[in-house]
Scaffold this active site. Structure first.
Site, mmCIF file in Angstrom:
data_model
loop_
_atom_site.group_PDB
_atom_site.id
_atom_site.type_symbol
_atom_site.label_atom_id
_atom_site.label_comp_id
_atom_site.label_asym_id
_atom_site.label_seq_id
_atom_site.Cartn_x
_atom_site.Cartn_y
_atom_site.Cartn_z
ATOM 1 N N SER A 25 2.076 -11.903 38.471
ATOM 2 C CA SER A 25 2.020 -12.323 39.870
ATOM 3 C C SER A 25 0.661 -12.883 40.270
ATOM 4 O O SER A 25 0.584 -13.706 41.187
ATOM 5 C CB SER A 25 2.395 -11.156 40.786
ATOM 6 O OG SER A 25 1.587 -10.024 40.511
ATOM 7 N N HIS A 47 -3.582 -9.862 43.459
ATOM 8 C CA HIS A 47 -3.038 -11.000 44.194
ATOM 9 C C HIS A 47 -4.140 -11.754 44.932
ATOM 10 O O HIS A 47 -4.123 -12.990 44.990
ATOM 11 C CB HIS A 47 -1.980 -10.519 45.182
ATOM 12 C CG HIS A 47 -0.760 -9.974 44.526
ATOM 13 N ND1 HIS A 47 0.244 -9.334 45.234
ATOM 14 C CD2 HIS A 47 -0.364 -9.955 43.229
ATOM 15 C CE1 HIS A 47 1.196 -8.966 44.403
ATOM 16 N NE2 HIS A 47 0.843 -9.314 43.179
#
Length: 403
Positions: free
Chosen positions: A145, A197
């Site tokens: 991610s 992230h």
């Protein structure tokens, strides 16, 4: 015969077509991550302590391999499924523009920069003299991610859209889109690495603003890799996309009605960036053309040279074109008059004919260049014929067909 066999075959065919349309590197990443998760599931390996991104282990034992092992391991079925579903559309678009080798280099670069930023922020939080926060140093992060957040920023910056939809529920400004996703995922999901992230977003913006330009080699570097003998088995695969020497910040197709922005990454600038590294023909009077009808103009059944200046036009032809064309009789009369005019100059037509026949068939080199960019060969031949062998116009036709 079972009554639902047609439905089953239809679904299987559509899945096969969807998979065959995914370029080589993107599909390879999906396969690698899926196989690794399946092996971990069958063997019962679920600690991930030896492969995750663990800042304390990297600093104390210099385990740099964690930069790259962490991105291919996933903790659950939903984790790997959501990440790969997000990778397929973004990775496919980037790979068709950059090429398979260039995108692989960019992925490794983003994995490295994400890890370095993650390590720096965790170290500052854990070892600063004011307030030490040790949790980030002992956080064990895995998953693709972080790379996906970098790709989201790059795709959003290059596309030129002014707004993006969040799960189809509401629209947000394009510049805020990655940050909204960061907050939404943090609120809706558990065990989400906020720092991982965040570092992906920072790396994506750094790449978009050109801070990584000194780390991106020239096109000759990727061409050398593709010409190596050990790459021949990969290049022969139909889904492999050659690096055509383009700018990695080139045009990415979007599907938004509003496609204008004040930033430097507008669609027009990006398209000019793409067309700048395609082989060009000699200069023509492109500036005088109507923007609604790009490409070279051709006058049918006339003795005029198609390369004549645009200013030397037939006044009678303009008069006929400006007349009311709603009547079929007038259309037929204009056609007969045009054919009659062409028959009055057979010698001039004979002089023009060999020149036009020389450009009927597109060269194999031009076809191969467009096929290497991921376009279908049949569509490439049709587009080149419609564009009169002009690669720039042919690419524009093919991209509009895909949109």
């Amino acid at each position: 015969m079972r009554p639902n066999i047609v439905t089953e075959a239809g679904v299987q065919t559509r899945v096969g077509q969807w998979w065959n349309a995914i370029p080589f590197l993107t599909s390879s990443v999906v396969v690698v991550c899926g196989v690794i998760y399946l092996i971990c599931l069958l063997t019962g390996y679920d600690t991930f302590y030896e492969v995750c991104f663990l800042p304390s282990a990297i600093i104390s034992r210099f385990q740099v391999y964690r930069f790259y092992t962490a991105i291919i391991f996933h903790g659950s079925l939903l984790h790997v499924l959501f990440n790969m579903m997000a990778l397929v559309p973004m990775g496919s678009e980037l790979e068709r523009i950059m090429g398979s080798v260039r995108l692989l280099y960019l992925t490794v670069l983003l994995a490295t920069t994400n890890a370095v930023l993650h390590l720096l922020i965790a170290s500052l939080a854990g070892y600063n003299p004011f307030y030490q926060y040790d949790h980030l140093m002992n956080e064990c992060a895995i998953g693709f991610s972080g790379i996906l957040f970098s790709m989201i920023v790059i795709e959003t910056s290059l596309s030129g859209v002014t707004s993006r939809s969040v799960f189809g529920l509401f629209n947000v400004p394009a510049k805020l889109y990655p940050w909204i996703l960061l907050i939404v995922f943090q609120l809706l999901m558990t065990n989400v690495s906020l720092l991982g992230h965040l570092c992906g977003i920072l790396s994506g913006f750094s790449y978009s603003y050109g801070l990584f330009n000194f780390l991106m080699p020239g096109s000759s570097f990727f061409t050398t890799i593709e010409s190596a003998s050990w790459m021949s088995s990969f290049i022969r695969r139909p889904k492999f996309i050659m690096c055509t020497g383009g700018n990695p910040s080139s045009y990415i197709p979007t599907y938004s009605a509003q496609n204008t922005t004040s930033s430097g990454f507008s669609t027009g600038n990006a398209w000019r960036s793409l067309s700048s590294w395609l082989p060009q023909r000699e200069a023509s009077n492109q500036s005088s053309e109507d923007s609604r009808f790009p490409g070279r103009g051709r006058t049918l059944s006339t003795a005029r040279d198609p390369t004549a200046p645009a200013g030397e036009t037939d006044p009678n032809l303009h008069a006929r074109l400006l007349e009311d064309s709603s009547s079929p009789d007038r259309l037929s009369d204009a056609t007969v008059n045009t054919v009659a005019d062409s028959r009055q100059a057979p010698i001039a037509n004979a002089a023009v004919l060999p020149q036009s026949q020389g450009r009927v068939a597109a060269s194999e080199e031009q076809i191969q260049k467009l096929v290497a960019m991921g376009f279908d060969r049949t569509q490439v031949e049709v587009a080149l014929a419609a564009a009169d062998d002009d690669l720039t116009v042919a690419v524009e036709i093919l991209m509009s067909q895909q949109a």
